[in-house]
Structure formats: structure tokens, C-alpha cells
Design a protein around this motif. Sequence first.
Motif, PDB file in Angstrom:
ATOM      1  N   LEU A   1      48.674  18.651  87.329  1.00  0.00           N
ATOM      2  CA  LEU A   1      49.510  17.843  86.437  1.00  0.00           C
ATOM      3  C   LEU A   1      48.817  16.537  86.067  1.00  0.00           C
ATOM      4  O   LEU A   1      48.912  16.071  84.916  1.00  0.00           O
ATOM      5  CB  LEU A   1      50.860  17.565  87.097  1.00  0.00           C
ATOM      6  CG  LEU A   1      51.749  18.790  87.361  1.00  0.00           C
ATOM      7  CD1 LEU A   1      53.066  18.364  87.986  1.00  0.00           C
ATOM      8  CD2 LEU A   1      51.985  19.574  86.084  1.00  0.00           C
ATOM      9  N   ALA A   2      48.107  15.941  86.999  1.00  0.00           N
ATOM     10  CA  ALA A   2      47.366  14.707  86.704  1.00  0.00           C
ATOM     11  C   ALA A   2      46.307  14.958  85.643  1.00  0.00           C
ATOM     12  O   ALA A   2      46.116  14.151  84.711  1.00  0.00           O
ATOM     13  CB  ALA A   2      46.729  14.168  87.981  1.00  0.00           C
ATOM     14  N   LYS A   3      45.628  16.094  85.760  1.00  0.00           N
ATOM     15  CA  LYS A   3      44.590  16.433  84.776  1.00  0.00           C
ATOM     16  C   LYS A   3      45.205  16.683  83.394  1.00  0.00           C
ATOM     17  O   LYS A   3      44.672  16.246  82.361  1.00  0.00           O
ATOM     18  CB  LYS A   3      43.814  17.665  85.247  1.00  0.00           C
ATOM     19  CG  LYS A   3      42.607  18.036  84.386  1.00  0.00           C
ATOM     20  CD  LYS A   3      41.865  19.228  84.954  1.00  0.00           C
ATOM     21  CE  LYS A   3      41.039  18.850  86.166  1.00  0.00           C
ATOM     22  NZ  LYS A   3      39.806  18.124  85.789  1.00  0.00           N
TER      23      LYS A   3
ATOM     24  N   LEU B   1      57.524  24.157  82.529  1.00  0.00           N
ATOM     25  CA  LEU B   1      56.635  23.328  83.344  1.00  0.00           C
ATOM     26  C   LEU B   1      56.105  22.148  82.536  1.00  0.00           C
ATOM     27  O   LEU B   1      56.093  21.006  83.015  1.00  0.00           O
ATOM     28  CB  LEU B   1      55.472  24.174  83.856  1.00  0.00           C
ATOM     29  CG  LEU B   1      54.353  23.431  84.596  1.00  0.00           C
ATOM     30  CD1 LEU B   1      54.882  22.838  85.894  1.00  0.00           C
ATOM     31  CD2 LEU B   1      53.182  24.359  84.888  1.00  0.00           C
ATOM     32  N   ALA B   2      55.703  22.417  81.304  1.00  0.00           N
ATOM     33  CA  ALA B   2      55.168  21.355  80.455  1.00  0.00           C
ATOM     34  C   ALA B   2      56.226  20.286  80.167  1.00  0.00           C
ATOM     35  O   ALA B   2      55.967  19.085  80.301  1.00  0.00           O
ATOM     36  CB  ALA B   2      54.635  21.942  79.152  1.00  0.00           C
ATOM     37  N   SER B   3      57.426  20.730  79.800  1.00  0.00           N
ATOM     38  CA  SER B   3      58.460  19.753  79.429  1.00  0.00           C
ATOM     39  C   SER B   3      58.965  18.968  80.638  1.00  0.00           C
ATOM     40  O   SER B   3      59.211  17.766  80.545  1.00  0.00           O
ATOM     41  CB  SER B   3      59.625  20.473  78.739  1.00  0.00           C
ATOM     42  OG  SER B   3      60.242  21.392  79.608  1.00  0.00           O
ATOM     43  N   ARG B   4      59.086  19.630  81.786  1.00  0.00           N
ATOM     44  CA  ARG B   4      59.642  18.960  82.963  1.00  0.00           C
ATOM     45  C   ARG B   4      58.632  18.090  83.695  1.00  0.00           C
ATOM     46  O   ARG B   4      59.008  17.266  84.518  1.00  0.00           O
ATOM     47  CB  ARG B   4      60.262  19.994  83.903  1.00  0.00           C
ATOM     48  CG  ARG B   4      61.538  20.579  83.321  1.00  0.00           C
ATOM     49  CD  ARG B   4      62.067  21.760  84.073  1.00  0.00           C
ATOM     50  NE  ARG B   4      63.134  22.396  83.301  1.00  0.00           N
ATOM     51  CZ  ARG B   4      63.669  23.571  83.584  1.00  0.00           C
ATOM     52  NH1 ARG B   4      63.248  24.235  84.640  1.00  0.00           N
ATOM     53  NH2 ARG B   4      64.615  24.075  82.817  1.00  0.00           N
TER      54      ARG B   4
ATOM     55  N   VAL C   1      48.734  23.924  75.372  1.00  0.00           N
ATOM     56  CA  VAL C   1      48.779  24.809  74.206  1.00  0.00           C
ATOM     57  C   VAL C   1      49.027  26.247  74.658  1.00  0.00           C
ATOM     58  O   VAL C   1      48.337  26.772  75.531  1.00  0.00           O
ATOM     59  CB  VAL C   1      47.461  24.730  73.401  1.00  0.00           C
ATOM     60  CG1 VAL C   1      47.503  25.687  72.201  1.00  0.00           C
ATOM     61  CG2 VAL C   1      47.215  23.295  72.937  1.00  0.00           C
ATOM     62  N   HIS C   2      50.012  26.887  74.030  1.00  0.00           N
ATOM     63  CA  HIS C   2      50.365  28.273  74.365  1.00  0.00           C
ATOM     64  C   HIS C   2      49.523  29.249  73.547  1.00  0.00           C
ATOM     65  O   HIS C   2      49.433  29.145  72.336  1.00  0.00           O
ATOM     66  CB  HIS C   2      51.853  28.510  74.077  1.00  0.00           C
ATOM     67  CG  HIS C   2      52.279  29.930  74.266  1.00  0.00           C
ATOM     68  ND1 HIS C   2      53.135  30.581  73.397  1.00  0.00           N
ATOM     69  CD2 HIS C   2      51.968  30.842  75.224  1.00  0.00           C
ATOM     70  CE1 HIS C   2      53.342  31.817  73.817  1.00  0.00           C
ATOM     71  NE2 HIS C   2      52.637  32.004  74.918  1.00  0.00           N
ATOM     72  N   VAL C   3      48.933  30.230  74.254  1.00  0.00           N
ATOM     73  CA  VAL C   3      48.184  31.307  73.588  1.00  0.00           C
ATOM     74  C   VAL C   3      48.767  32.633  74.084  1.00  0.00           C
ATOM     75  O   VAL C   3      48.518  33.034  75.219  1.00  0.00           O
ATOM     76  CB  VAL C   3      46.674  31.241  73.895  1.00  0.00           C
ATOM     77  CG1 VAL C   3      45.935  32.310  73.091  1.00  0.00           C
ATOM     78  CG2 VAL C   3      46.116  29.857  73.590  1.00  0.00           C
TER      79      VAL C   3
END
Length: 324
Positions: A144-146, A172-175, A181-183
Motif C-alpha cells: 500500500l505504501a508503494k 482494496l483500492a478505494s478503501r 489500473v485494472h486490466v
Amino acid sequence: MKLKQITGSVVATSLLITSGVAAAEDWPTKPVRVIVAFAPASTPDIVARLVSDKLAQRIGKPVIVENKAGAAGNIGTDAVAKAAPDGYTIGVTISGPLAANTLLFKKLPYNPQTDLEPVTIAATQPSVLVVSQQTSVNDVSALLAKLRSNPGKYNYSSMGTGSISHLAMAALASRSGTEIVHVPYPGSAQAVTAILSGETQMAVLPAAAVMPHVRAGKLKAVAVATAKRSTVLPDLPTLAEAGVQDIQGDAWIGFVAPAKTPAAIVTKLQTEIAQIVNSEDIKQKLKMQFMEPVGGTPAEFRATVQSDLARWQPVIKANNITLD
């Protein structure tokens, strides 16, 4: 007249109950068809074949597995919904066609709530957050830090738009306040290959798809997306332990029947399947696939679907995810 109407209604109801019980007592008198809403060698297919082989032995009739993949599981699930409710066609499916797809598609060809009868969740497996070795992180906090230091720089793969693997990573991204980026890819195999080749750097995918690569040292597993630690992967922390709450991407596999299948047949199926998945030999085979047996009741199955709906609806709405 009213008394006659009431009497007639009682008689009709009694006849229906009697005929249903009789049908259940006679069942089965011919082969049973199991429609899998996903492709051969998928985890639903693996469970379907493990159970069907044993079920055939227990009921004394052939149990034939048929794959009807497509439209995110809707084609096969619809085939079950439209089959005769006589216990001779049942289905194997996952959360998507029963829960998330009702939110992702403007209109489904079936209604999971009214056209299908839940039988049992046969097995479940944890979804695992994995990262490529090139990310050089060993835990969720470092990841998450990265991500926060490099918004939009990293990609994640999924088994397709709207899949649990997509929804779990979007949550996970929003919280966690990150941007990834979603692929999307057609399935778990392609999603894993994308990480191995460097096209993406991470994913939340079913354990069976990623753990062989983790054990080979090609991927790194950092957490499970489950409410509590998995019995098949007890050393992996949950996302909640890392401070990212309520991301539960359990990859469960359930058996369903057409609505109005006699209750006695549904009960018999649930009992047989529960005993099969909890038998020692099948438990060991499931464990080899990183799966845990369940074999719960229809009511528990329905409650799980409702829980999935409540969990993913805000994620789908916030990210404007659609499959139409």
C-alpha cells in the motif's frame, strides 16, 4: 360455495404435497444432469466432477456433467433455471451469476431469487492477494505504501470485468486510498500469466490459480481476502489484519436446482452432497485444490448470496462497473 372452494384448495394442496413426496421417494429413476456454468477445468467444474462421481455411486444412477460457459456464468445458470423442476437437472455455479451479475447486467434472462432453488454451497476457497517478485514487497503495508507513492503506475489483473477478482481489488483500492489500473483477462490462467510476464503487478485470485506459482517462488502471496484466516493457508494474514476492512472474496462453489423442485428432492441432494464433500477422500482432494468443504443448508446458501449482494453493490456503484 366458500366452504367448497376452501375444501377444494386443501385437497389440491394435499395432492401437490403427496405427488412431491412420491416424486422424491422415486427419485432418481434416470440419469441426473449437472450443468456447470463455467469451462472445463475451472474450479466449479473440478468440484462438480468430484461430487458427481460420488453422487452417482450413492444414488445408483449416472450423473452427467455438462459445461455451459459464457456471459459471466449466466448461460449455464439460465439453463438450470429453465429446466424442469424434477431433480434431473441441477447446476453448479459461483457468486457472480447469483449475486453480482444482478447488479452488473441491466437484465438477466433469469431471476436468481425466484427461478432457482439453492441446494448447498459445496466448497469454498480463499482468494489470495499476490504480487510479482519485481514489486519487492513482502506484506500488505509495504504494498500500500508503494501504491500510494506511485498513483496509477501499477496494474492489477482480474478474471474479467465484474468478477470477484475485479471487485475485490477495486474495493482494496478505494478503501486504502490508492489508485491501481485494472486490466481484465478472460480467466484466472491468463490473469496469472499477466503477472508472471510483467504486464500487471498484482491480483486477487482464487488460491488454486496462484498458490502453485507462489510455492514455485514465481509469485508472492501477501494476504487472503477472507473474513478470517483460511484453514488451507493459515500462515497468510487477512486483509483486515493489515487494516483494510470488509474485503471478502471467498470463491465459493454451490449447487442449485430449478425453482419448484420438490423440497424432499432438494433436501436429499443437500444431504448427499454435504456427506460427499465432508468425506475424508473428497476433503483431501479439495485440500489439494486449496478448497475447504462446506455442505451447508439451502437457507445458509441464500444468506451467503444476500451477504455478497450487500458487500459488492456499493463497490459496483462507486466504480460504475457494468457488463452491458
